[in-house]
Design a protein around this motif. Structure first.
Motif, PDB file in Angstrom:
ATOM      1  N   LEU A  15       0.971  -1.308  -0.067  1.00 45.97           N
ATOM      2  CA  LEU A  15       0.004  -0.029   0.071  1.00 45.97           C
ATOM      3  C   LEU A  15       0.695   1.096  -0.040  1.00 45.97           C
ATOM      4  N   ALA A  16       1.703   1.155   0.447  1.00 46.83           N
ATOM      5  CA  ALA A  16       2.942   2.243   0.662  1.00 46.83           C
ATOM      6  C   ALA A  16       3.438   2.509  -1.194  1.00 46.83           C
TER       7      ALA A  16
ATOM      8  N   GLN B 295       1.365   3.926   6.086  1.00 47.01           N
ATOM      9  CA  GLN B 295       1.603   2.613   5.699  1.00 47.01           C
ATOM     10  C   GLN B 295       3.102   1.910   6.242  1.00 47.01           C
ATOM     11  N   LEU B 296       3.961   2.805   5.748  1.00 47.20           N
ATOM     12  CA  LEU B 296       5.272   2.024   6.089  1.00 47.20           C
ATOM     13  C   LEU B 296       5.559   1.906   7.501  1.00 47.20           C
ATOM     14  N   THR B 297       4.979   3.056   8.306  1.00 52.49           N
ATOM     15  CA  THR B 297       5.160   2.890   9.884  1.00 52.49           C
ATOM     16  C   THR B 297       4.428   1.725  10.229  1.00 52.49           C
ATOM     17  N   LEU B 298       3.104   1.472   9.698  1.00 49.86           N
ATOM     18  CA  LEU B 298       2.490   0.047  10.201  1.00 49.86           C
ATOM     19  C   LEU B 298       3.239  -1.092   9.742  1.00 49.86           C
TER      20      LEU B 298
ATOM     21  N   ARG C 151      11.124   4.880   2.503  1.00 48.33           N
ATOM     22  CA  ARG C 151      11.192   6.448   3.079  1.00 48.33           C
ATOM     23  C   ARG C 151      12.299   7.372   2.412  1.00 48.33           C
ATOM     24  N   GLY C 152      13.200   6.743   1.881  1.00 48.86           N
ATOM     25  CA  GLY C 152      14.013   7.818   1.399  1.00 48.86           C
ATOM     26  C   GLY C 152      13.617   8.080  -0.179  1.00 48.86           C
ATOM     27  N   LEU C 153      12.842   7.011  -0.769  1.00 50.39           N
ATOM     28  CA  LEU C 153      12.236   7.398  -2.106  1.00 50.39           C
ATOM     29  C   LEU C 153      11.164   8.375  -1.790  1.00 50.39           C
ATOM     30  N   ILE C 154      10.354   8.210  -0.801  1.00 52.07           N
ATOM     31  CA  ILE C 154       9.392   9.233  -0.425  1.00 52.07           C
ATOM     32  C   ILE C 154       9.986  10.704  -0.306  1.00 52.07           C
ATOM     33  N   ASN C 155      10.913  10.755   0.475  1.00 52.51           N
ATOM     34  CA  ASN C 155      11.749  12.026   0.811  1.00 52.51           C
ATOM     35  C   ASN C 155      12.238  12.713  -0.500  1.00 52.51           C
ATOM     36  N   GLU C 156      12.903  11.722  -1.258  1.00 49.79           N
ATOM     37  CA  GLU C 156      13.746  12.138  -2.598  1.00 49.79           C
ATOM     38  C   GLU C 156      12.356  12.440  -3.470  1.00 49.79           C
TER      39      GLU C 156
END
Length: 255
Positions: A162-163, A178-181, A196-201
């Motif tokens: 889902l993330a 979703q990543l936290t879960l 999370r790196g991809l999301i921040n980027e």
């Protein structure tokens, strides 16, 4: 990695000898252990050994490519499917190998043969959602994962899936949740850090992306995608320090 010609020849010989032994092992295993579960376990172990090399079934870089092994495993898995056409684990393994060999249509065929129920492996929902994402169908991908959660609410891979959907759709807050879960449910820390790196980027938070890729690489130092992203960001001057040479803050344990 560049290898001297003589060493390369020895390596090819070793792979050929191992392959011949592997063929005989599969044949003898089929005769001595006819049970579907035993045979499937053996084939999966062989597949995991190939994947540990960090290469895919699609690569044909040299004579020592694992492609031949993948084709051998595919044929054996399909043979198992003929004998056990409704076994959900057999169907999933055939779908997994077909996808690894670049046959998304065939992978979808095997997944479609599986009856939705408690015996449906949670990994099958993740793979089906991945196929949907590759086709650009984020709605289907999300629906498949949500159906999977009804049967396997504690399987972390569904939340990672889902993330991925949220990331593709640009719904970064949802992807982060979703990543936290997924992390709380036991997803590998190095993989969560990488995502999370991809999301921040994607959001332009490049310093944070550097930190996440650095941490991911420190946890799993052979993860080449994290290394590639970190190198690109470091080359562009977005990362502080020599991140590629020094693991992040002493984190060294692979999860």
């Amino acid at each position: 990695m560049n290898i001297r010609e003589s060493v390369c020849r020895l390596g090819v010989l070793g792979v050929m000898v191992g392959w011949l032994a592997g063929c005989g092992s599969i044949d003898s295993m089929r005769e001595s252990r006819p049970d579907a579960g035993d045979r499937l376990e053996y084939l999966n172990e062989r597949y995991q050994q190939l994947m540990v090399q960090g290469r895919t079934c699609l690569e044909l870089e040299d004579v020592a490519s694992p492609m031949v092994d993948c084709q051998r495993l595919l044929r054996e898995a399909e043979r198992l499917h003929v004998e056990y056409p409704r076994n959900p684990e057999v169907l999933y393994f055939n779908a997994l190998l077909s996808h690894a060999a670049g046959r998304g249509d065939k992978a979808q065929f095997f997944l479609d043969q599986m009856s939705i129920g408690p015996s449906h492996p949670p990994e099958a929902f993740v793979l089906r959602s991945q196929l949907a994402l590759e086709e650009g169908n984020t709605t289907l991908a999300r629906n498949v994962l949500e159906r999977g959660m009804l049967l396997h609410p504690s399987y972390s891979g569904l939340y990672e899936g889902l993330a991925a959907v949220g990331y593709v759709e640009g719904r970064y807050d949802d992807a982060e949740q979703q990543l936290t879960l997924a992390s709380r449910l036991g997803a590998p820390a190095w993989r969560v850090d990488y995502h999370r790196g991809l999301i921040n980027e994607a959001q332009g938070h490049l310093a944070d992306a550097c930190h996440q890729f650095d941490t991911s690489l420190a946890r799993k130092q052979d993860h080449q995608p994290a290394r590639a992203h970190l190198l690109r960001l470091a080359t562009a001057g977005h990362c502080r320090g020599d991140a590629l040479k020094q693991p992040a803050s002493g984190v060294r344990v692979s999860s």
